[in-house]
Design an enzyme around this catalytic site. Structure first.
Site, mmCIF file in Angstrom:
data_model
loop_
_atom_site.group_PDB
_atom_site.id
_atom_site.type_symbol
_atom_site.label_atom_id
_atom_site.label_comp_id
_atom_site.label_asym_id
_atom_site.label_seq_id
_atom_site.Cartn_x
_atom_site.Cartn_y
_atom_site.Cartn_z
ATOM 1 N N LYS A 43 -1.798 -2.382 8.056
ATOM 2 C CA LYS A 43 -2.936 -1.853 8.800
ATOM 3 C C LYS A 43 -2.987 -2.477 10.191
ATOM 4 C CE LYS A 43 -6.020 -0.693 4.949
ATOM 5 N NZ LYS A 43 -7.336 -0.961 4.334
ATOM 6 N N TYR B 17 -9.640 -10.771 -6.613
ATOM 7 C CA TYR B 17 -8.633 -10.925 -7.665
ATOM 8 C C TYR B 17 -8.830 -12.230 -8.430
ATOM 9 C CZ TYR B 17 -6.390 -7.214 -5.008
ATOM 10 O OH TYR B 17 -6.134 -6.044 -4.353
ATOM 11 N N HIS C 252 -3.854 -8.930 3.869
ATOM 12 C CA HIS C 252 -5.305 -8.929 4.038
ATOM 13 C C HIS C 252 -5.674 -9.651 5.325
ATOM 14 C CE1 HIS C 252 -6.181 -8.351 -0.547
ATOM 15 N NE2 HIS C 252 -5.930 -7.217 0.076
ATOM 16 N N ARG D 250 -0.442 -2.446 -6.857
ATOM 17 C CA ARG D 250 -0.734 -3.500 -5.861
ATOM 18 C C ARG D 250 -1.687 -4.536 -6.460
ATOM 19 N NH1 ARG D 250 -1.205 -4.696 -0.209
ATOM 20 N NH2 ARG D 250 -3.342 -5.025 0.497
ATOM 21 N N ARG E 57 0.865 -1.172 0.000
ATOM 22 C CA ARG E 57 0.000 0.000 0.000
ATOM 23 C C ARG E 57 0.910 1.233 0.000
ATOM 24 N NH1 ARG E 57 -2.044 -3.487 4.099
ATOM 25 N NH2 ARG E 57 -4.126 -4.298 3.643
ATOM 26 N N HIS F 275 -2.221 2.118 -6.145
ATOM 27 C CA HIS F 275 -3.003 0.945 -5.761
ATOM 28 C C HIS F 275 -3.189 -0.021 -6.938
ATOM 29 C CE1 HIS F 275 -4.958 -0.664 -2.254
ATOM 30 N NE2 HIS F 275 -5.985 -1.058 -2.969
#
Length: 279
Positions: A159, A255, A246, A223, A137, A220
Site C-alpha cells: 500500500k 493477531y 503494516h 494472510r 495481500r 485474506h
C-alpha cells in the site's frame, strides 16, 4: 435510471456467485440489502456519472445497531465498486463509514491448507503457497513481477507503493521455478494474454482450491494464517508487522489477541480443574 440499476444489480449478483464464489445465502443477503436500499437512495444522472445520495437511506436505518448499518452500506459500496470497474461511473454521497468493533480474523489451520494443496493444480498451488508463506495481500500477488523474486527474498510493493522484502522459503522457490519453467511469463508471475492476472481471477482460484476440500476460504484468510502462525511461534510482533507491510504495529496486535484467545481455549481444555463445576 432504475431500470439500468436493476439490470446491473442482476449482473452484480451473478458476479458474486460465479467469480467471487459467494454462497446462496450471502447472495440473497446482498440482493435484499440492495432492494431495500434503492427504495430510499436518491439516484440521479449527472455529467459523466451517476450520483447515489445515501442520506435518505441512512436516516431510515439509523436506529439499527452499527454492525447491521455497516453491512447494509457495504452492500451498496460493493455494488458501486462493481459498476465503476465495469464502465458505469458511480459517485456515492453521504458515504461516511460506521465505526464498529474489530472482530478477530479467522485463520485457516495448517493441516487444512496442506490438504487443499495436495488436491490442487500447479498454478493453484503456487498461488496458495505464495499467499500463505509470504503473507501477501491479493493485490500484491496480482502485481508481483518476476524480477522482484530472488533466490531467498521477494520484494513486495504494498500500500502506498511501500516496498518490503519478505523471505522466500526454499520449497516455495522450487515450486515457483517449476511453475515459471512450465508457463512462460514475460513480466508478472501470474499473467494472461501478456497482462497481469486480475485480483478476481486469483481470488476465484483460491476459492476453488479450498472448495474441493469442503472449505470456504478467502485469500485474506491465508494472510491471517501467515501472521497467526508466526506470532503463535513467538516471532517478535515488530518483525511480523514489517513482513505484513503494516504501517503501524497496532494493526498487527489484533493477531496477538487471537493468539491469546487460542491459549485461553487450550488452557480451558487442558487444565484438570477447568472441568470441575463450582458447588
Amino acid at each position: 435510471m432504475k431500470k439500468l440499476l436493476k439490470t446491473k444489480q442482476k449482473e452484480f449478483l451473478l458476479f458474486l456467485e460465479e467469480i467471487r464464489g459467494y454462497s446462496d445465502f450471502t447472495i440473497k443477503s446482498y440482493d435484499g440489502s440492495l432492494n431495500e436500499a434503492f427504495l430510499h437512495i436518491e439516484a440521479m444522472e449527472e455529467k459523466g456519472h451517476i450520483l447515489l445520495n445515501l442520506m435518505p437511506y441512512r436516516i431510515k436505518i439509523a436506529s439499527l445497531n452499527p454492525k447491521t448499518i455497516s453491512k447494509k452500506l457495504s452492500a451498496v459500496r460493493s455494488f458501486a465498486e462493481y459498476l465503476n470497474d465495469n464502465g458505469v461511473r458511480v459517485v456515492l454521497k453521504a458515504d461516511e463509514s460506521i465505526k464498529i468493533a474489530k472482530t478477530l480474523p479467522k485463520p485457516i489451520a495448517h493441516e487444512h491448507i496442506v490438504e487443499a494443496l495436495l488436491s490442487s493444480e500447479l498454478e493453484e498451488r503456487v498461488v496458495v503457497t505464495m499467499l500463505y508463506t509470504l503473507g501477501l495481500r491479493i493485490s500484491e500477488l496480482s502485481s508481483l513481477e518476476i524480477q522482484a523474486v530472488s533466490k531467498e527474498w521477494v520484494r513486495v510493493i504494498g500500500k502506498g507503493n511501500k516496498q518490503r522484502d519478505v523471505p522466500l522459503l526454499n520449497s516455495s522457490k522450487k515450486l515457483l521455478d517449476e511453475y515459471l519453467s512450465k508457463y512462460k511469463r514475460n513480466k508478472f508471475v501470474f499473467e494472461k494474454n501478456g497482462e497481469k492476472l486480475s485480483e478476481n481471477s486469483l481470488r476465484y482460484m483460491v476459492i476453488k482450491v479450498f472448495r474441493r476440500v469442503g472449505l470456504k476460504v478467502s485469500p485474506h484468510q491465508l494472510r491471517h494464517s501467515f501472521a497467526s502462525q508466526l506470532l503463535n511461534a513467538h516471532a517478535p510482533i515488530a518483525d511480523v508487522s514489517e513482513l505484513l507491510g503494516h504501517s503501524s504495529m497496532a494493526t498487527t496486535q489484533i493477531y496477538t489477541k487471537l493468539g491469546s484467545a487460542l491459549k485461553q481455549q487450550n488452557y480451558s481444555m487442558a487444565h484438570p480443574l477447568c472441568g470441575i463445576k463450582e458447588s
